[in-house]
Design an enzyme around this catalytic site. Sequence first.
Site, PDB file in Angstrom:
ATOM      1  CB  SER A  44      -0.909   0.009   1.231  1.00 43.40           C
ATOM      2  OG  SER A  44      -1.539   1.260   1.393  1.00 43.40           O
ATOM      3  CE1 TYR A  87      -5.746   4.673  -1.113  1.00 45.46           C
ATOM      4  CE2 TYR A  87      -3.791   3.307  -1.290  1.00 45.46           C
ATOM      5  CZ  TYR A  87      -5.055   3.510  -0.804  1.00 45.46           C
ATOM      6  OH  TYR A  87      -5.636   2.584   0.002  1.00 45.46           O
ATOM      7  CB  THR A 119      -6.909   1.536  -5.307  1.00 48.50           C
ATOM      8  OG1 THR A 119      -5.941   0.539  -4.961  1.00 48.50           O
ATOM      9  CG2 THR A 119      -8.194   1.275  -4.544  1.00 48.50           C
ATOM     10  CE  LYS A 159      -7.916  -3.764  -3.854  1.00 50.29           C
ATOM     11  NZ  LYS A 159      -8.947  -2.914  -3.252  1.00 50.29           N
ATOM     12  CG  HIS A 217     -12.832  -4.927   0.247  1.00 48.54           C
ATOM     13  ND1 HIS A 217     -12.794  -5.773  -0.823  1.00 48.54           N
ATOM     14  CD2 HIS A 217     -11.630  -5.046   0.857  1.00 48.54           C
ATOM     15  CE1 HIS A 217     -11.627  -6.397  -0.853  1.00 48.54           C
ATOM     16  NE2 HIS A 217     -10.901  -5.967   0.150  1.00 48.54           N
TER      17      HIS A 217
END
Length: 795
Positions: free
Chosen positions: A106, A129, A155, A222, A246
Amino acid sequence: MTALTLADLAAEARRRLDPAVWDFIEGGAGAERTVAGNRAAFERAWLRPRVLAAPGPPRLETTVLGRRWPAPFGVAPLAYQTLAHPDGELATVRAAGPAGVPVVISTFAGRTLEELGAAATSPLWFQVYCFQAPDITEGLVRRAERAGFEALVVTADVPHLGRRLRDERNGFRLPPNIQPANLPDGDYASPAAHARAALDPGLDWAVIDRLHALSGLPILVKGVLTGADAERAVATGAAGVIVSNHGGRQLDGALPTLDALPEVAAAVGGRCAVLLDGGVRHGTDVLTACALGADAVLVGRPVLHGLAADGADGVSRMLRILREETADAMTLAGLGALDQAGADLVTTTAAQRPGPDLGATAAAPRSGPAVLTRAGLHASLSDPLMDTMNFLNEIAMRHPDAISFAPGRPHDKFFATEDIVGHIRRYFTHLEEQGRTPDQIRSAMYQYGPTAGQIREIIADSLRADEGIDVPAASIVVTVGAQEAMLLVVRALIRDPRDVLLVSSPCYVGISGAARILDVDVVPVEEAPGGLDPAAVAAALDAQLALGRRPRAFYVIPDHSNPAGTTVPLAARRALLDLAVRYDLLIIEDSPYRRVSPGAQLPLLKALDTARRVVHLGSFSKTVFPGARVGFAVADQPVEDAGGLLADELAKIKSMVTVNTSPLSQAAVAGALLSAGGRVTELNAGPAEHYGESMRLMLAHLDRVLPAERRTALGVTWNRPTGGFFLTATVPFVADNAALARCAERFGVLWTPMSYFHPGGGGERAIRLSTSYLTPAEIEEGTERLARFIESEAP
């Protein structure tokens, strides 16, 4: 650590983590329906095994982005892993390497990309991100490339983080030491607030083109849940799509990932990799996803559970469990390789939600009895704590000739069958002396009776005579054993998720079990080697208040505790009462062993309580007889806005749980008390002397079979209680269920693992020994067998 399933790891993680951290890791309550939907989709899926397929040893290999994976799963991107364990992502990467499992790192990792790249021996992907400041995103991507990362995961569902309701209720903020290691310094305490301030809210498909221009690494998208988005991803040159619902957005009610998978896989048509992320908890889930079109799955929360349970070793254990379960599922389904798994392997128990091009596909209605799943029941039923007593009973039944130091129960020699009849007759006489008519006595025995109990006055008199506790009968609730009293008190005091229950640890499993059933967070206060330290209680209270939690009560057994056998000194008792006033806290005092112990006892906390800060729990199981199942709670705290006492509120709850305590059992206990003038001390003079002698014998035989020099060499110690049923010994090996089974089979002796009694983890190298139920000859022989076992297990 003896975790056999991912649920075991989750339970261990929950015990070890601060409750607010647990809530954060579990994702908050902002998307409860979506999270539950992911699991429900897997629970609806059933596999249709093939027979006589001669599958041979299962081959779990799969190929993703041109790389061979030894198993069809990797680690999903997980932020703030240092909340679960100080080593965070570094431990995860180290565990994944030997397993050959890829890890998605992440942006909000607690370790630098360079450090993780240097430690990795299996593929690393970087979760991107997109920030409002493009130079931040660009710098991260370039650092990931230089560190040896092999792919980028965009994401796409995180421009806006949804509300995390549990975190809001808990007032949870990330601690100052939990900072993203790869981002500029800033305020990351509230992830949602930071996302709103820093992440780009205007993402569109052009971001894929920008990343292609920036980096030559393959890109996966994603958050894809529809065939249309999957088609668009392929058109942009994406190397893969990840079916996921999620991310930070947490749209509650988003389509379950498994339900979306067939549509996405059909739209892709093999032109790029398809992965699934969401809800995977079993090997059968992995196989089901692969059968419905996934090349592999990503696993998230179970990794955090393993990390919290035991660092890198816990993650390694989690990966081994999932691999073993997947291999078992393939073998039992008649598959030799993953490419043999197709959609015909899976059927569902409910209609799938239709995709835009697929139409609805309804499964045939089920016939026969209802089929339940553990995942569909309350989470406490998956907690290993709930199986502890069953395991001990099972071991005892398998080895009926073993000498058992496990059960903490009174000795049968103090019971005579006719005594019960005599006790009840004595109570009848008492009622007659009070002027009750035969009809009234009959009704008292045959009808339900008052919820709060019909022997409260007798119990109040006994407390005055034995303990110097002067409380009105109206402050007493007679319960079905002290266990019900615990349930009632915890339920009444804990109002919402901010409230926590502190317990002296190691602690009686009944209180931690009651809290688990009621979804109450337990905060353990570890005892020092010499027993409970009030300073540790104060430190725990301060820590909870700093987290925005509300400590409501502290549970303690002050006299000859179960399991440790320790006794809280008088000065510490007074200090606890001072803490209760200072922190506006109630103390739940449970003391069932003081009146089966020889000699003078220290005053109860309730006897010292001048501020009504103590809720006292009592039990007649040890002092009269366990079969009566009669306990009580003394709850004399006023409830101002209700105009009564806490006891009245407990009675309300009891009326909805057990209605009342058996009048026949109450009569037997009351008669026993009346026969001794209300004094439990007089009633138990003989048993207390017996139990005291049993403890002295046990300690003497331990000294004989493991003399000081030898036990020092082995690393064995034990405490020396002056009463009660239990003592604790530390041993030089992991004293888990497997060790207990070896001891029973090879040496014919039983004991209880102390790890059962540590709700926050611990006690792995300690055992509880009970002396109450054995004869002197059995104690002697049992200690000799135990010593031989300890010698055999020593390193």
